[in-house]
Design a protein around this motif. Structure first.
Motif, PDB file in Angstrom:
ATOM      1  N   ILE A 114       0.838  -1.206   0.000  1.00 38.02           N
ATOM      2  CA  ILE A 114       0.000   0.000   0.000  1.00 38.02           C
ATOM      3  C   ILE A 114       0.869   1.251   0.000  1.00 38.02           C
ATOM      4  CG2 ILE A 114      -1.698   1.314   1.319  1.00 38.02           C
ATOM      5  CD1 ILE A 114      -2.846  -1.148  -0.054  1.00 38.02           C
ATOM      6  N   ALA A 115       1.958   1.212   0.776  1.00 35.90           N
ATOM      7  CA  ALA A 115       2.868   2.363   0.824  1.00 35.90           C
ATOM      8  C   ALA A 115       3.512   2.607  -0.533  1.00 35.90           C
ATOM      9  CB  ALA A 115       3.939   2.134   1.886  1.00 35.90           C
ATOM     10  N   ARG A 116       3.898   1.540  -1.228  1.00 37.83           N
ATOM     11  CA  ARG A 116       4.493   1.677  -2.558  1.00 37.83           C
ATOM     12  C   ARG A 116       3.474   2.199  -3.566  1.00 37.83           C
ATOM     13  NH1 ARG A 116       6.441  -3.515  -1.738  1.00 37.83           N
ATOM     14  NH2 ARG A 116       5.305  -4.303  -3.564  1.00 37.83           N
ATOM     15  N   TYR A 117       2.231   1.748  -3.417  1.00 35.62           N
ATOM     16  CA  TYR A 117       1.196   2.216  -4.354  1.00 35.62           C
ATOM     17  C   TYR A 117       0.929   3.708  -4.151  1.00 35.62           C
ATOM     18  CZ  TYR A 117      -3.164   2.641  -6.942  1.00 35.62           C
ATOM     19  OH  TYR A 117      -4.133   3.050  -7.833  1.00 35.62           O
ATOM     20  N   GLN A 118       0.921   4.129  -2.904  1.00 36.14           N
ATOM     21  CA  GLN A 118       0.698   5.552  -2.644  1.00 36.14           C
ATOM     22  C   GLN A 118       1.865   6.378  -3.197  1.00 36.14           C
ATOM     23  OE1 GLN A 118      -0.457   6.499   1.358  1.00 36.14           O
ATOM     24  NE2 GLN A 118      -1.409   8.387   0.678  1.00 36.14           N
ATOM     25  N   GLU A 119       3.060   5.864  -3.073  1.00 35.90           N
ATOM     26  CA  GLU A 119       4.229   6.537  -3.651  1.00 35.90           C
ATOM     27  C   GLU A 119       4.101   6.580  -5.174  1.00 35.90           C
ATOM     28  OE1 GLU A 119       7.729   8.590  -3.968  1.00 35.90           O
ATOM     29  OE2 GLU A 119       6.538   8.143  -2.173  1.00 35.90           O
ATOM     30  N   HIS A 120       3.585   5.504  -5.743  1.00 36.86           N
ATOM     31  CA  HIS A 120       3.358   5.456  -7.191  1.00 36.86           C
ATOM     32  C   HIS A 120       2.376   6.552  -7.626  1.00 36.86           C
ATOM     33  CE1 HIS A 120       2.068   3.996 -11.128  1.00 36.86           C
ATOM     34  NE2 HIS A 120       0.835   3.916 -10.666  1.00 36.86           N
ATOM     35  N   LEU A 121       1.322   6.757  -6.847  1.00 36.81           N
ATOM     36  CA  LEU A 121       0.346   7.795  -7.181  1.00 36.81           C
ATOM     37  C   LEU A 121       0.983   9.180  -7.163  1.00 36.81           C
ATOM     38  CD1 LEU A 121      -2.781   6.579  -5.153  1.00 36.81           C
ATOM     39  CD2 LEU A 121      -2.450   6.460  -7.627  1.00 36.81           C
ATOM     40  N   HIS A 122       1.895   9.394  -6.224  1.00 34.72           N
ATOM     41  CA  HIS A 122       2.546  10.702  -6.105  1.00 34.72           C
ATOM     42  C   HIS A 122       3.561  10.954  -7.214  1.00 34.72           C
ATOM     43  CE1 HIS A 122       0.980  12.357  -2.314  1.00 34.72           C
ATOM     44  NE2 HIS A 122       0.870  11.098  -1.921  1.00 34.72           N
ATOM     45  N   THR A 123       4.043   9.899  -7.840  1.00 33.29           N
ATOM     46  CA  THR A 123       5.061  10.065  -8.894  1.00 33.29           C
ATOM     47  C   THR A 123       4.517   9.788 -10.291  1.00 33.29           C
ATOM     48  OG1 THR A 123       5.774   7.755  -8.568  1.00 33.29           O
ATOM     49  CG2 THR A 123       6.947   9.476  -7.325  1.00 33.29           C
TER      50      THR A 123
END
Length: 294
Positions: free
Chosen positions: A52-61
């Motif tokens: 989930i943390a990686r996916y949220q980072e993906h959304l920000h980038t």
């Protein structure tokens, strides 16, 4: 995990979400599943906090494919809220839920709302004519400004929702599937009566046979079919151009405008919230800031 998409969509429909919302939410879930596939994760049970943390980072980038640059905080927020909604679906159906404990929503970007003055509203009315389209334009102004309906609420209105005798508009499915009755003044009543009896009948009687639809929707087109959002927004912008109003406006702008004018005229926040169909005063309080800035 693709089987979740249809089930998630059906669940939202049963809860009363609009077709457009169901479609958008399902598309966001599909994008999450596509990302999981790239991460070689093919089961909900394999989704961890780190995932989930990686996916949220993906959304920000992630890049915005339409406008370029990155995703806005509002778009990221929509994806976050959609994950929370999907998690609720999983929990309601006794399935393994997502580890969303550390999922965070980005701070909202300040939104500039376009507000028309009461003088500009008067100019919009003056820009209408006595053609069938003009009658529909005045009915449109009455529903979206005078009654303050949301875009989808106005488009969903049926003839039986307009109670001319008792002077109210019946909103059967507002936001969150809530029902309310909205009063209409004499002008709105007269404009709706004229539109229904003359212009709406003219649209249906003169529709091309190959396009003609049998519909009970309040707002209909030259083809005899229910109006789409673009049709009414184009008419509104044409009125604004005729009235020399140099603002980019939409039907929802009329809703913001009536709320602001009611507050300026001394109506309480509680009364305005009830009128607009807000579930809490937090949504209505934004208009106090707008009034202070005018």
């Amino acid at each position: 995990m693709e089987h979740y998409l249809e089930a998630f969509a059906q669940w939202q429909t049963r809860l009363g979400y609009s077709p457009a919302t169901v479609r958008s939410n399902t598309q966001r879930l599909q994008q999450f599943f596509n990302w999981l596939k790239d991460e070689q994760i093919n089961k909900v049970s394999h989704i961890s906090k780190e995932t989930i943390a990686r996916y949220q980072e993906h959304l920000h980038t992630r890049k915005n494919k339409v406008r370029g640059g990155g995703l806005s905080s509002g778009t990221i927020d929509n994806h976050v809220v959609n994950l929370q909604l999907f998690n609720t679906y999983l929990q309601k159906h006794d399935q393994e839920s997502l580890p969303l404990e550390e999922l965070t929503q980005p701070p909202r970007e300040s939104v500039t709302r376009t507000i028309l003055t009461q003088a500009e509203i008067k100019k919009l009315y003056e820009a209408t004519d006595d053609s069938p389209h003009g009658y529909r334009d005045r009915a449109m102004l009455g529903i979206y400004y005078g009654c303050g309906l949301r875009l989808s609420e106005g488009l969903a209105l049926m003839l039986e929702d307009i109670d001319i005798k008792r002077n109210y508009v019946h909103v059967k499915k507002g936001k969150g599937n809530k029902e309310r009755y909205v009063p209409m003044n004499k002008r709105i009543k007269n404009d709706l009566t004229d539109y229904i009896h003359y212009a709406r009948s003219w649209f249906l009687d003169n529709a091309y046979p190959c396009f003609k639809h049998i519909t009970n929707h309040l707002f209909v087109t030259r083809m005899g079919s229910p109006c789409k959002p673009m049709i009414l927004n184009v008419r509104l912008r044409r009125l604004a151009e005729e009235a020399n109003i140099n603002k980019v406006i939409s039907l929802h702008c009329l809703r913001h405008s009536i709320a602001t004018h009611l507050l300026q005229n001394g109506l309480s926040l509680e009364q305005i919230a009830q009128f607009l169909g807000h579930s809490s005063l937090e949504s209505t309080q934004i208009y106090t800031h707008i009034v202070n800035e005018l």
